[in-house]
Motif scaffolding. Structure first.
Motif, mmCIF file in Angstrom:
data_model
loop_
_atom_site.group_PDB
_atom_site.id
_atom_site.type_symbol
_atom_site.label_atom_id
_atom_site.label_comp_id
_atom_site.label_asym_id
_atom_site.label_seq_id
_atom_site.Cartn_x
_atom_site.Cartn_y
_atom_site.Cartn_z
ATOM 1 N N UNK A 193 33.217 14.163 25.331
ATOM 2 C CA UNK A 193 33.243 14.330 24.113
ATOM 3 C C UNK A 193 32.227 15.697 23.909
ATOM 4 N N UNK A 194 31.850 16.236 24.851
ATOM 5 C CA UNK A 194 31.016 17.507 24.961
ATOM 6 C C UNK A 194 31.820 18.670 25.199
ATOM 7 N N UNK A 222 29.991 12.544 19.263
ATOM 8 C CA UNK A 222 29.837 11.283 19.497
ATOM 9 C C UNK A 222 31.089 10.350 18.990
ATOM 10 N N UNK A 223 31.852 9.763 19.720
ATOM 11 C CA UNK A 223 32.820 8.814 19.194
ATOM 12 C C UNK A 223 34.199 9.605 18.896
ATOM 13 N N UNK A 224 34.268 11.125 19.297
ATOM 14 C CA UNK A 224 35.543 11.672 19.532
ATOM 15 C C UNK A 224 36.662 11.087 20.140
ATOM 16 N N UNK A 225 36.230 10.442 21.235
ATOM 17 C CA UNK A 225 37.405 9.697 22.236
ATOM 18 C C UNK A 225 37.739 8.705 21.558
ATOM 19 N N UNK A 226 37.437 7.904 20.437
ATOM 20 C CA UNK A 226 37.632 6.720 19.841
ATOM 21 C C UNK A 226 38.389 7.436 18.318
ATOM 22 N N UNK A 227 38.462 8.629 18.260
ATOM 23 C CA UNK A 227 38.924 9.174 16.979
ATOM 24 C C UNK A 227 38.192 9.053 15.637
ATOM 25 N N UNK A 228 36.994 8.796 15.854
ATOM 26 C CA UNK A 228 36.004 8.742 14.782
ATOM 27 C C UNK A 228 34.476 9.035 15.180
ATOM 28 N N UNK A 229 34.374 10.237 14.702
ATOM 29 C CA UNK A 229 32.970 10.842 15.173
ATOM 30 C C UNK A 229 31.962 10.338 14.064
ATOM 31 N N UNK A 230 30.944 10.082 14.687
ATOM 32 C CA UNK A 230 29.665 9.258 13.998
ATOM 33 C C UNK A 230 28.468 10.165 14.253
ATOM 34 N N UNK A 231 28.564 11.307 15.079
ATOM 35 C CA UNK A 231 27.533 11.889 15.250
ATOM 36 C C UNK A 231 27.863 13.331 15.954
#
Length: 142
Positions: free
Chosen positions: A78-79, A92-101
């Motif tokens: 995700x970096x 953060x969360x990109x791999x689960x399709x929901x960026x939370x930070x």
């Protein structure tokens, strides 16, 4: 009387000749000393340049592999490496399709410190002077 004047003349000429030889000898010795000093300065400067170059290369190498080191603050997948003015941006969360930070990451090695631009970026983020902008490319006119 002529012999005394001749002897005095010879002594004066010899003294002047001695002074001239001493002067040129002093210049030669000074040049040799300066040459040795210059050679030593060049050697020290080269050693310092090599040392600094190694430190920079080590830092650049470490930056590229930092996401795979222990305790990196984000998931390596995700970096994204940016380089300047910050080394990485992590989503953060990109791999689960929901960026939370969104995380800005600056990698440092040894005793290195934040540069002025890096400090100002850190301050802008900490003071929440961050925004999202969308830009649309204008359509071509027919």
């Amino acid at each position: 009387m002529i012999e005394v004047k001749l002897l005095l003349f010879i002594l004066i000429v010899a003294g002047i000749f001695f002074i001239i030889i001493a002067f040129f000898l002093g210049i030669k010795i000074g040049n040799l000393s300066a040459s040795k000093h210059l050679a030593e300065e060049i050697r020290r400067a080269r050693e310092d340049a090599v040392k600094r170059s190694r430190a920079v290369l080590n830092g650049q190498f470490s930056e590229q592999f930092a996401p795979f080191f222990p305790d990196f603050p984000a998931n390596p997948t995700e970096s994204r490496f940016i380089g300047k003015p910050v080394d990485f941006i992590a989503f953060s969360g990109l791999s689960s399709s929901s960026i939370n930070e969104v995380l800005f990451i600056e990698v440092k090695t040894g005793n290195s410190r934040l540069s002025k631009p890096e400090q100002s970026l850190r301050d802008a983020i900490e003071h929440k002077r961050v925004r999202y902008a969308e830009y649309r490319i204008p359509a071509a006119k027919a």
